[in-house]
Scaffold this motif. Structure first.
Motif, PDB file in Angstrom:
ATOM      1  N   SER A 192     -14.488   9.998   1.971  1.00 28.06           N
ATOM      2  CA  SER A 192     -13.230  10.506   3.207  1.00 28.06           C
ATOM      3  C   SER A 192     -12.569  11.366   1.979  1.00 28.06           C
ATOM      4  CB  SER A 192     -12.276   9.458   3.470  1.00 28.06           C
ATOM      5  OG  SER A 192     -12.826   8.659   4.308  1.00 28.06           O
ATOM      6  N   PRO A 193     -12.209  12.294   3.200  1.00 27.80           N
ATOM      7  CA  PRO A 193     -11.535  13.289   1.721  1.00 27.80           C
ATOM      8  C   PRO A 193     -10.350  13.180   1.089  1.00 27.80           C
ATOM      9  CG  PRO A 193     -11.170  14.204   4.334  1.00 27.80           C
ATOM     10  CD  PRO A 193     -11.815  13.262   4.349  1.00 27.80           C
ATOM     11  N   ALA A 194     -10.218  13.144  -0.309  1.00 31.01           N
ATOM     12  CA  ALA A 194      -9.013  13.033  -0.710  1.00 31.01           C
ATOM     13  C   ALA A 194      -7.776  13.373  -0.174  1.00 31.01           C
ATOM     14  CB  ALA A 194      -9.229  13.782  -1.908  1.00 31.01           C
ATOM     15  N   PRO A 195      -6.748  12.514  -0.465  1.00 29.47           N
ATOM     16  CA  PRO A 195      -4.841  12.700  -0.154  1.00 29.47           C
ATOM     17  C   PRO A 195      -4.672  13.846   0.009  1.00 29.47           C
ATOM     18  CG  PRO A 195      -5.299  10.557  -0.377  1.00 29.47           C
ATOM     19  CD  PRO A 195      -6.618  10.729  -1.221  1.00 29.47           C
ATOM     20  N   VAL A 196      -3.894  14.527   0.559  1.00 27.68           N
ATOM     21  CA  VAL A 196      -2.845  15.817   0.286  1.00 27.68           C
ATOM     22  C   VAL A 196      -1.710  15.300  -0.169  1.00 27.68           C
ATOM     23  CG1 VAL A 196      -2.029  18.272   0.821  1.00 27.68           C
ATOM     24  CG2 VAL A 196      -4.891  17.309   1.139  1.00 27.68           C
ATOM     25  N   PHE A 197      -1.071  15.967  -0.388  1.00 30.68           N
ATOM     26  CA  PHE A 197      -0.037  15.226  -1.252  1.00 30.68           C
ATOM     27  C   PHE A 197       1.145  16.344  -1.571  1.00 30.68           C
ATOM     28  CE2 PHE A 197      -2.541  11.811  -2.469  1.00 30.68           C
ATOM     29  CZ  PHE A 197      -2.379  10.703  -1.339  1.00 30.68           C
ATOM     30  N   SER A 198       2.234  16.218  -1.691  1.00 24.39           N
ATOM     31  CA  SER A 198       3.161  18.005  -1.405  1.00 24.39           C
ATOM     32  C   SER A 198       4.467  17.063  -2.671  1.00 24.39           C
ATOM     33  CB  SER A 198       4.779  17.836   0.074  1.00 24.39           C
ATOM     34  OG  SER A 198       5.137  16.406  -0.210  1.00 24.39           O
ATOM     35  N   HIS A 199       3.973  16.069  -3.592  1.00 23.52           N
ATOM     36  CA  HIS A 199       4.825  15.842  -4.761  1.00 23.52           C
ATOM     37  C   HIS A 199       4.698  16.599  -5.899  1.00 23.52           C
ATOM     38  CE1 HIS A 199       5.800  11.543  -2.012  1.00 23.52           C
ATOM     39  NE2 HIS A 199       6.775  12.120  -1.817  1.00 23.52           N
ATOM     40  N   VAL A 200       5.332  16.831  -5.871  1.00 20.45           N
ATOM     41  CA  VAL A 200       4.547  17.716  -7.175  1.00 20.45           C
ATOM     42  C   VAL A 200       5.646  18.667  -8.020  1.00 20.45           C
ATOM     43  CG1 VAL A 200       3.481  20.667  -8.075  1.00 20.45           C
ATOM     44  CG2 VAL A 200       3.089  18.937  -6.125  1.00 20.45           C
ATOM     45  N   TYR A 201       6.136  17.868  -9.613  1.00 18.10           N
ATOM     46  CA  TYR A 201       6.895  18.106 -10.503  1.00 18.10           C
ATOM     47  C   TYR A 201       6.463  18.780 -11.456  1.00 18.10           C
ATOM     48  CZ  TYR A 201       7.270  13.359  -7.793  1.00 18.10           C
ATOM     49  OH  TYR A 201       7.452  12.432  -7.215  1.00 18.10           O
ATOM     50  N   ASP A 202       7.319  19.392 -12.145  1.00 13.03           N
ATOM     51  CA  ASP A 202       7.123  20.428 -12.842  1.00 13.03           C
ATOM     52  C   ASP A 202       6.738  20.431 -14.639  1.00 13.03           C
ATOM     53  OD1 ASP A 202       9.339  19.793 -13.546  1.00 13.03           O
ATOM     54  OD2 ASP A 202      10.940  21.681 -13.871  1.00 13.03           O
ATOM     55  N   LYS A 203       6.645  18.464 -14.844  1.00 10.93           N
ATOM     56  CA  LYS A 203       6.932  18.101 -16.364  1.00 10.93           C
ATOM     57  C   LYS A 203       6.073  16.790 -15.259  1.00 10.93           C
ATOM     58  CE  LYS A 203      10.845  19.423 -18.494  1.00 10.93           C
ATOM     59  NZ  LYS A 203      11.301  19.781 -17.633  1.00 10.93           N
ATOM     60  N   THR A 204       5.666  15.533 -16.079  1.00 13.52           N
ATOM     61  CA  THR A 204       5.008  14.547 -16.256  1.00 13.52           C
ATOM     62  C   THR A 204       6.272  13.800 -15.562  1.00 13.52           C
ATOM     63  OG1 THR A 204       3.993  14.645 -17.830  1.00 13.52           O
ATOM     64  CG2 THR A 204       3.864  12.481 -17.872  1.00 13.52           C
ATOM     65  N   ALA A 205       5.593  13.119 -14.632  1.00 13.99           N
ATOM     66  CA  ALA A 205       6.191  12.528 -13.503  1.00 13.99           C
ATOM     67  C   ALA A 205       6.801  11.037 -14.594  1.00 13.99           C
ATOM     68  CB  ALA A 205       5.930  11.866 -12.625  1.00 13.99           C
ATOM     69  N   LEU A 206       7.585   9.884 -14.674  1.00  9.27           N
ATOM     70  CA  LEU A 206       8.375   9.111 -14.734  1.00  9.27           C
ATOM     71  C   LEU A 206       7.994   7.739 -13.430  1.00  9.27           C
ATOM     72  CD1 LEU A 206       8.891   6.337 -16.698  1.00  9.27           C
ATOM     73  CD2 LEU A 206      11.221   7.289 -17.230  1.00  9.27           C
ATOM     74  N   SER A 207       7.197   6.578 -13.277  1.00 14.00           N
ATOM     75  CA  SER A 207       6.764   6.078 -12.972  1.00 14.00           C
ATOM     76  C   SER A 207       7.216   4.505 -13.307  1.00 14.00           C
ATOM     77  CB  SER A 207       6.058   5.820 -11.637  1.00 14.00           C
ATOM     78  OG  SER A 207       5.882   4.724 -10.700  1.00 14.00           O
ATOM     79  N   VAL A 208       8.393   4.322 -13.169  1.00 14.87           N
ATOM     80  CA  VAL A 208       9.685   2.830 -13.545  1.00 14.87           C
ATOM     81  C   VAL A 208       8.293   1.503 -13.058  1.00 14.87           C
ATOM     82  CG1 VAL A 208      10.903   1.702 -13.656  1.00 14.87           C
ATOM     83  CG2 VAL A 208      11.432   3.783 -14.055  1.00 14.87           C
ATOM     84  N   ASN A 209       7.646   0.729 -13.713  1.00 16.75           N
ATOM     85  CA  ASN A 209       7.169  -0.264 -13.656  1.00 16.75           C
ATOM     86  C   ASN A 209       7.857  -1.286 -13.845  1.00 16.75           C
ATOM     87  OD1 ASN A 209       5.667  -2.696 -13.556  1.00 16.75           O
ATOM     88  ND2 ASN A 209       4.050  -1.602 -13.919  1.00 16.75           N
ATOM     89  N   VAL A 210       8.760  -1.875 -12.163  1.00 24.09           N
ATOM     90  CA  VAL A 210       9.178  -2.865 -12.171  1.00 24.09           C
ATOM     91  C   VAL A 210       9.079  -4.825 -12.637  1.00 24.09           C
ATOM     92  CG1 VAL A 210      11.094  -1.814 -11.085  1.00 24.09           C
ATOM     93  CG2 VAL A 210       9.420  -2.934 -10.001  1.00 24.09           C
ATOM     94  N   ASN A 211       7.733  -4.891 -12.362  1.00 26.04           N
ATOM     95  CA  ASN A 211       7.537  -5.917 -12.927  1.00 26.04           C
ATOM     96  C   ASN A 211       8.273  -6.781 -13.714  1.00 26.04           C
ATOM     97  OD1 ASN A 211       5.360  -5.303 -11.386  1.00 26.04           O
ATOM     98  ND2 ASN A 211       3.386  -6.066 -12.343  1.00 26.04           N
ATOM     99  N   LYS A 212       8.305  -6.575 -14.767  1.00 23.80           N
ATOM    100  CA  LYS A 212       8.952  -7.767 -15.585  1.00 23.80           C
ATOM    101  C   LYS A 212      10.822  -7.941 -15.202  1.00 23.80           C
ATOM    102  CE  LYS A 212       5.974  -8.272 -18.320  1.00 23.80           C
ATOM    103  NZ  LYS A 212       5.541  -7.839 -20.381  1.00 23.80           N
ATOM    104  N   VAL A 213      11.437  -6.879 -14.149  1.00 27.16           N
ATOM    105  CA  VAL A 213      12.436  -7.201 -13.337  1.00 27.16           C
ATOM    106  C   VAL A 213      12.069  -8.564 -12.996  1.00 27.16           C
ATOM    107  CG1 VAL A 213      14.323  -6.735 -11.676  1.00 27.16           C
ATOM    108  CG2 VAL A 213      13.374  -5.570 -13.992  1.00 27.16           C
ATOM    109  N   ALA A 214      11.118  -8.557 -12.247  1.00 27.25           N
ATOM    110  CA  ALA A 214      10.209  -9.737 -11.183  1.00 27.25           C
ATOM    111  C   ALA A 214      10.337 -11.182 -12.091  1.00 27.25           C
ATOM    112  CB  ALA A 214       9.788  -9.240 -10.492  1.00 27.25           C
TER     113      ALA A 214
END
Length: 268
Positions: free
Chosen positions: A5-27
């Motif tokens: 299948s064709p790869a998804p197309v996304f609109s989220h484009v950031y001007d710098k490296t994006a930070l995704s916070v992993n909340v596992n340790k909160v759980a």
């Protein structure tokens, strides 16, 4: 032969490296008692309010931290943040694909799934996929994710020769396993290890892959990694982030890590 299948197309484009916070340790902390505190969703909300571009979870089969209800509640929360991304990590041969299918069936957002080759009882992620050994098993599952418009990132060691194979199997991105960099950061081996990641990033870009990174990145070593390794689109950070948040709070910690990324992009 059936085409991927064709790869998804996304609109989220950031001007710098994006930070995704992993909340596992909160759980993990919440699960040590039966009081439902601290709240995983509230932690995610505070990080998003402070500017984090995404939230990551890794729901393991033994539910030792993130539980299924957390996944669906976080996905519902993410509907209020349409310019941010929700990323689920896990082994696609265990429980990950069930979440991919169920979120789509419920109409809840999932922007990226990160395939990680963990065993069910593994303490933490400690290696990437192998090619060509894993290619045949991964291809149909990547296609299933693409059918649901979900981007796929493969957890990979920084091996330049493997990048073209990751792209050929259908991956959209790779997430570099960065513990080797974190261990080397304060040693004389840092330059050699960083050069290995740089070569792998160049090979990934040449193959047409996006580049993510994660595992033991922290506020000391993050800026240098993002500055020296070209094309990093996203970093996923959990353990060090939550450790810092115990002292500083979620909002201040988010701002600290975003500042690290800003420093990486500042003129020399």
């Amino acid at each position: 032969m059936k085409l991927l299948s064709p790869a998804p197309v996304f609109s989220h484009v950031y001007d710098k490296t994006a930070l995704s916070v992993n909340v596992n340790k909160v759980a993990l902390l919440r699960n040590s008692r039966h009081l439902d505190i601290p709240s995983v969703c509230r932690a995610a909300e505070l990080c998003l309010e402070a500017g984090a571009q995404g939230i990551t979870v890794h729901p393991r089969p033994d539910e030792r931290h993130i539980r299924p209800d957390d996944v669906f509640e976080l996905a519902a929360l993410m509907k209020d943040w349409p310019d941010r991304e929700f990323n689920i990590e896990g082994n696609p041969f265990q429980n990950l694909m069930g979440f991919v299918h169920d979120l789509a069936a419920r109409g809840l957002p999932l922007h990226q799934c990160t395939f990680v080759p963990d065993s069910e009882d593994q303490f933490t992620s400690d290696h990437g996929w192998n090619f060509p050994e894993d290619a045949g098993r991964l291809a149909p599952l990547i296609e299933q994710a693409h059918d649901r418009r979900v981007r796929v990132s493969l957890f990979m060691d920084p091996v330049p020769e493997a990048m073209a194979a990751a792209k050929a199997v259908g991956a959209d991105r790779v997430e570099f396993y960065t513990e080797t960099y974190a261990r080397a950061w304060a040693t004389s081996e840092k330059a050699e290890v960083l050069a290995r990641f740089t070569r792998a990033a160049q090979a990934a870009a040449a193959a047409g892959l996006g580049i993510n990174a994660g595992h033991d990145l922290n506020s000391d070593n993050l800026a240098e990694f993002v500055r020296e390794v070209p094309g990093v689109l996203e970093v996923s950070i959990g353990h060090a982030f939550v450790a810092d948040a115990l002292e500083l709070g979620y909002a201040a910690t988010t701002r600290r890590y975003l500042h690290c990324i800003t420093q990486a992009f500042a003129p020399a």
